[in-house]
Design a protein around this motif. Structure first.
Motif, PDB file in Angstrom:
ATOM      1  N   VAL A 171       0.822  -1.220   0.000  1.00 43.42           N
ATOM      2  CA  VAL A 171       0.000   0.000   0.000  1.00 43.42           C
ATOM      3  C   VAL A 171       0.851   1.263   0.000  1.00 43.42           C
ATOM      4  O   VAL A 171       0.369   2.343  -0.352  1.00 43.42           O
ATOM      5  N   SER A 172       2.130   1.147   0.381  1.00 44.98           N
ATOM      6  CA  SER A 172       2.969   2.340   0.515  1.00 44.98           C
ATOM      7  C   SER A 172       3.716   2.717  -0.755  1.00 44.98           C
ATOM      8  O   SER A 172       3.943   3.898  -1.014  1.00 44.98           O
ATOM      9  N   GLU A 203       1.207   2.155  -7.876  1.00 42.91           N
ATOM     10  CA  GLU A 203       0.535   1.801  -9.125  1.00 42.91           C
ATOM     11  C   GLU A 203       1.512   1.474 -10.250  1.00 42.91           C
ATOM     12  O   GLU A 203       1.130   0.858 -11.245  1.00 42.91           O
ATOM     13  N   GLU A 204       2.769   1.864 -10.083  1.00 42.22           N
ATOM     14  CA  GLU A 204       3.768   1.594 -11.120  1.00 42.22           C
ATOM     15  C   GLU A 204       4.061   0.101 -11.257  1.00 42.22           C
ATOM     16  O   GLU A 204       4.641  -0.331 -12.254  1.00 42.22           O
ATOM     17  N   ILE A 205       3.665  -0.702 -10.280  1.00 45.37           N
ATOM     18  CA  ILE A 205       3.895  -2.155 -10.345  1.00 45.37           C
ATOM     19  C   ILE A 205       3.266  -2.748 -11.608  1.00 45.37           C
ATOM     20  O   ILE A 205       3.786  -3.707 -12.180  1.00 45.37           O
ATOM     21  N   PHE A 206       2.163  -2.183 -12.059  1.00 39.85           N
ATOM     22  CA  PHE A 206       1.446  -2.751 -13.204  1.00 39.85           C
ATOM     23  C   PHE A 206       2.182  -2.533 -14.526  1.00 39.85           C
ATOM     24  O   PHE A 206       1.914  -3.231 -15.496  1.00 39.85           O
ATOM     25  N   GLY A 207       3.098  -1.572 -14.561  1.00 38.90           N
ATOM     26  CA  GLY A 207       3.766  -1.262 -15.811  1.00 38.90           C
ATOM     27  C   GLY A 207       5.203  -1.731 -15.918  1.00 38.90           C
ATOM     28  O   GLY A 207       5.868  -1.445 -16.918  1.00 38.90           O
ATOM     29  N   VAL A 208       5.712  -2.459 -14.929  1.00 39.34           N
ATOM     30  CA  VAL A 208       7.120  -2.856 -14.973  1.00 39.34           C
ATOM     31  C   VAL A 208       7.335  -3.957 -16.023  1.00 39.34           C
ATOM     32  O   VAL A 208       6.430  -4.732 -16.326  1.00 39.34           O
ATOM     33  N   GLU A 209       8.534  -4.002 -16.554  1.00 39.30           N
ATOM     34  CA  GLU A 209       8.907  -5.025 -17.522  1.00 39.30           C
ATOM     35  C   GLU A 209       9.068  -6.360 -16.800  1.00 39.30           C
ATOM     36  O   GLU A 209       9.937  -6.506 -15.941  1.00 39.30           O
ATOM     37  N   GLN A 211      -8.274   0.383 -16.266  1.00 38.21           N
ATOM     38  CA  GLN A 211      -7.473   1.594 -16.099  1.00 38.21           C
ATOM     39  C   GLN A 211      -5.979   1.329 -16.116  1.00 38.21           C
ATOM     40  O   GLN A 211      -5.187   2.204 -16.451  1.00 38.21           O
ATOM     41  N   ASN A 212      -5.567   0.122 -15.722  1.00 36.37           N
ATOM     42  CA  ASN A 212      -4.125  -0.156 -15.649  1.00 36.37           C
ATOM     43  C   ASN A 212      -3.672  -1.320 -16.525  1.00 36.37           C
ATOM     44  O   ASN A 212      -2.475  -1.536 -16.700  1.00 36.37           O
TER      45      ASN A 212
END
Length: 419
Positions: free
Chosen positions: A246-247, A284-290, A306-307
């Motif tokens: 969550v952080s 939220e950046e976790i969804f876009g990592v390679e 949305q993601n």
């Protein structure tokens, strides 16, 4: 119905309907499985440390007991709703069915933020909840376990309270699972869900002609499930490039030190502030990592329209219950992403809970490695059945898992004369 208004129970019903239609089962099968057999709502009075009394609302839902006693966790969370608990109980029925356990599904929940309670208040709430649901649970009827924000200590309090209520002068350890090992718990239970998530990721990699040792893995959620999923992914040879809670999200393209992260979170409670070699990003950046493999291990509805377009993974192993919305799933399937559904991917917890229950009933206990070996056999066997159904029926993996589960449920209902 839009993604914003589609609640978890409606999603569960939609998944069930699609699978029943694909299987060609009688309408009665869908009707019997589309609603839980029993929904209990309770009010729990708790005396607070300051002398006041607060009322908390709780639920226990028993979905279907055609195959045996019902089984499912108890979550303490401010976002608990009746429909959420109904959905989780429904998913538990199919989870038990797909891995061949003699259980039906159940679930419990209390609307509370446990971080705002003292340990004494939490114990009073736990005992009060057990008193409220005691008439419908029991070691041969409905066996609760931990879930979000509950743990072995919570279960120990609940076993003690339930045993006292039964008034037979003995402890009844088989009435709850997920207990501490020192109090009738099962070795490898706390690791079981995360371990299973990675077992399924490994099998899916093989199915896709890949090797988990060559995979980059991202894990969303770093609680009990996510942390052990990350740990086992690393121990299986994968490179864990990102984790989140969550952080924040922590990212290192060369791989994180998961064991060090687990020690840090044990002390600091969140990932934020970790000083190891990594970037600290918005969660939220976790969804876009390679990455090649992605394990959503937090709460439901995490992967949304949305993601989802940010996601790079080709295999998703659902550690959480209902983490992928139907809209997001449609997009992923069109892009050839293999989604190992929650009712299979995170079934390790209920499998080892079943092992704990069996050991409690017989008062004979297995070694850690024996438990994990038995879990692996059950999950790999279920994976093979699901992929076979997927190929034969030309459906996605979630639908195939439901087909396997529904077939296992329809027969006992038919034999009982329910339709």
């Amino acid at each position: 119905m839009s993604e914003k208004t589609l609640n978890p129970f409606k999603i569960a019903q939609l998944q069930l309907k699609e699978a029943c239609d694909a299987l060609g089962e009688e309408d009665a099968v869908y009707e019997l499985l589309s609603e839980p057999e029993k929904v209990l709502e309770v009010t729990i009075p708790v005396k607070m440390d300051d002398g006041t009394t607060k009322l908390f609302t709780g639920y226990r839902v028993q979905h279907n007991d055609a195959s045996g006693p019902t089984k499912g966790g108890i979550r303490f969370h401010p976002g608990v709703t009746k429909d959420e608990v109904k959905a989780l109980a429904t998913w538990m029925t199919f989870k038990c069915g797909v891995v061949g356990l003699p259980y039906g599904g159940a679930k419990g929940g209390v609307i509370v933020d446990p971080s705002k309670l003292s340990k004494r208040e939490l114990e009073r709430l736990s005992r009060g909840y057990v008193r409220a649901i005691a008439p419908i649970i029991g070691e041969r009827r409905d066996i609760p376990a931990p879930d979000v924000n509950t743990n072995g200590q919570t279960m120990a309090w609940m076993v003690d309270e339930y045993s006292s209520l039964r008034g037979i002068g003995q402890t009844l350890p088989a009435s709850f699972t997920g207990k501490p090992v020192e109090f009738g718990g099962c070795l490898a239970r706390k690791e079981a869900t995360g371990y299973g998530v990675v077992l399924m990721l490994r099998e899916a990699a093989k199915y896709r002609g890949m090797d988990i040792k060559d995979m980059r893995v991202a894990v969303q959620g770093f609680g009990n499930v996510g942390s052990f999923a990350a740990m086992y992914a690393q121990s299986f040879g994968a490179k864990v490039v990102a984790v989140s809670d969550v952080s924040c999200c922590l990212y290192n393209k060369d791989g994180l030190d998961v064991n060090d992260l687990m020690e840090y979170v044990e002390t600091n409670k969140t990932l934020s502030g970790y000083s190891g070699q990594c970037e600290e990003l918005d969660r939220e950046e976790i969804f876009g990592v390679e990455c090649d493999g992605f394990a959503p291990c937090a709460l439901e509805n995490a992967i949304t329209s949305q993601n989802v377009r940010k996601m790079k993974a080709k295999i998703i192993s659902e550690g959480a219950n209902g983490p992928t919305t139907p809209e997001a799933e449609e997009y992923l399937l069109k892009n050839d992403v293999l989604i190992i559904p929650d009712i299979l991917a995170n079934a390790g917890g209920v499998i080892v809970s079943y092992f704990e229950w069996v050991q409690n009933l017989h008062n004979y206990y297995w070694r850690f490695d024996e438990v994990q070996e038995k879990q692996e056999v059950k999950m790999v066997d279920a994976f093979m059945k699901v992929t076979k159904a997927m190929e034969e029926r030309h459906v996605d993996m979630r639908k195939a898992a439901y087909l396997v589960a529904i077939k296992s449920l329809a027969m006992p209902m038919r034999l009982r004369g329910w339709f």
